[in-house]
Design a protein around this motif. Structure first.
Motif, PDB file in Angstrom:
ATOM      1  N   LEU A  11       0.831  -1.200   0.000  1.00 58.45           N
ATOM      2  CA  LEU A  11       0.000   0.000   0.000  1.00 58.45           C
ATOM      3  C   LEU A  11       0.868   1.255   0.000  1.00 58.45           C
ATOM      4  O   LEU A  11       0.579   2.219  -0.713  1.00 58.45           O
ATOM      5  CB  LEU A  11      -0.944  -0.009   1.202  1.00 58.45           C
ATOM      6  CG  LEU A  11      -1.883   1.185   1.324  1.00 58.45           C
ATOM      7  CD1 LEU A  11      -2.777   1.311   0.087  1.00 58.45           C
ATOM      8  CD2 LEU A  11      -2.725   1.054   2.585  1.00 58.45           C
ATOM      9  N   CYS A  15       0.744   4.083  -2.929  1.00 57.41           N
ATOM     10  CA  CYS A  15       0.476   5.505  -2.673  1.00 57.41           C
ATOM     11  C   CYS A  15       1.584   6.389  -3.228  1.00 57.41           C
ATOM     12  O   CYS A  15       1.313   7.420  -3.857  1.00 57.41           O
ATOM     13  CB  CYS A  15       0.291   5.748  -1.180  1.00 57.41           C
ATOM     14  SG  CYS A  15      -1.223   5.042  -0.510  1.00 57.41           S
ATOM     15  N   ALA A  28     -10.565   0.370  -8.228  1.00 57.25           N
ATOM     16  CA  ALA A  28     -10.933  -0.144  -6.910  1.00 57.25           C
ATOM     17  C   ALA A  28     -11.801  -1.378  -7.095  1.00 57.25           C
ATOM     18  O   ALA A  28     -12.870  -1.300  -7.688  1.00 57.25           O
ATOM     19  CB  ALA A  28     -11.686   0.918  -6.121  1.00 57.25           C
ATOM     20  N   PHE A  51      -6.610  -2.290  -7.082  1.00 60.83           N
ATOM     21  CA  PHE A  51      -6.711  -2.619  -5.666  1.00 60.83           C
ATOM     22  C   PHE A  51      -7.815  -3.646  -5.492  1.00 60.83           C
ATOM     23  O   PHE A  51      -8.876  -3.531  -6.110  1.00 60.83           O
ATOM     24  CB  PHE A  51      -7.061  -1.372  -4.843  1.00 60.83           C
ATOM     25  CG  PHE A  51      -5.948  -0.383  -4.751  1.00 60.83           C
ATOM     26  CD1 PHE A  51      -5.141  -0.340  -3.628  1.00 60.83           C
ATOM     27  CD2 PHE A  51      -5.712   0.512  -5.779  1.00 60.83           C
ATOM     28  CE1 PHE A  51      -4.107   0.595  -3.535  1.00 60.83           C
ATOM     29  CE2 PHE A  51      -4.684   1.434  -5.696  1.00 60.83           C
ATOM     30  CZ  PHE A  51      -3.881   1.468  -4.578  1.00 60.83           C
ATOM     31  N   ASP A  72      -8.137  -3.006   1.290  1.00 58.11           N
ATOM     32  CA  ASP A  72      -9.566  -2.726   1.373  1.00 58.11           C
ATOM     33  C   ASP A  72      -9.708  -1.211   1.372  1.00 58.11           C
ATOM     34  O   ASP A  72      -9.405  -0.554   2.376  1.00 58.11           O
ATOM     35  CB  ASP A  72     -10.141  -3.348   2.649  1.00 58.11           C
ATOM     36  CG  ASP A  72     -11.638  -3.113   2.782  1.00 58.11           C
ATOM     37  OD1 ASP A  72     -12.210  -2.329   2.003  1.00 58.11           O
ATOM     38  OD2 ASP A  72     -12.231  -3.753   3.670  1.00 58.11           O
ATOM     39  N   LEU A  73     -10.117  -0.648   0.265  1.00 53.97           N
ATOM     40  CA  LEU A  73     -10.146   0.812   0.148  1.00 53.97           C
ATOM     41  C   LEU A  73     -11.201   1.462   1.040  1.00 53.97           C
ATOM     42  O   LEU A  73     -11.170   2.666   1.243  1.00 53.97           O
ATOM     43  CB  LEU A  73     -10.333   1.219  -1.305  1.00 53.97           C
ATOM     44  CG  LEU A  73      -9.167   0.867  -2.217  1.00 53.97           C
ATOM     45  CD1 LEU A  73      -9.405   1.369  -3.638  1.00 53.97           C
ATOM     46  CD2 LEU A  73      -7.857   1.430  -1.689  1.00 53.97           C
ATOM     47  N   VAL A  76      -8.896   2.384   4.030  1.00 54.89           N
ATOM     48  CA  VAL A  76      -7.631   3.097   3.773  1.00 54.89           C
ATOM     49  C   VAL A  76      -7.825   4.571   4.000  1.00 54.89           C
ATOM     50  O   VAL A  76      -8.787   5.154   3.645  1.00 54.89           O
ATOM     51  CB  VAL A  76      -7.117   2.846   2.335  1.00 54.89           C
ATOM     52  CG1 VAL A  76      -5.956   3.749   1.994  1.00 54.89           C
ATOM     53  CG2 VAL A  76      -6.728   1.398   2.175  1.00 54.89           C
TER      54      VAL A  76
END
Length: 76
Positions: A11, A15, A28, A51, A72-73, A76
């Protein structure tokens, strides 16, 4: 030339690479990468990053040449 190799990244790396502008879009819930393939082909704006929460689906997307991240957005 073809598609660069896929990879599963952390992650934090996702980012940083998004912030650096490496990816044209974020998918997503990418599953096995079908929607990323569609977007890359139809819109032609560059590579996306996917993701998903499913490690098995991410492995499929990675094998298809996509850069993906297990996350798991919603959290996040």
């Amino acid at each position: 030339a073809g598609q660069p190799p896929g990879e599963v990244i952390s992650l934090e790396s996702a980012c940083a690479r998004l912030a650096a502008g490496e990816f044209a879009f974020l998918d997503a819930g990418c599953s096995a990468g079908g929607s990323m393939a569609y977007c890359e082909r139809v819109f032609g704006r560059g590579r996306g990053i996917g993701f998903d929460r499913s490690a098995a689906k991410l492995e499929q997307a990675c094998a298809a040449g996509f850069v993906v991240c297990e996350a798991d957005l919603e959290t996040v």
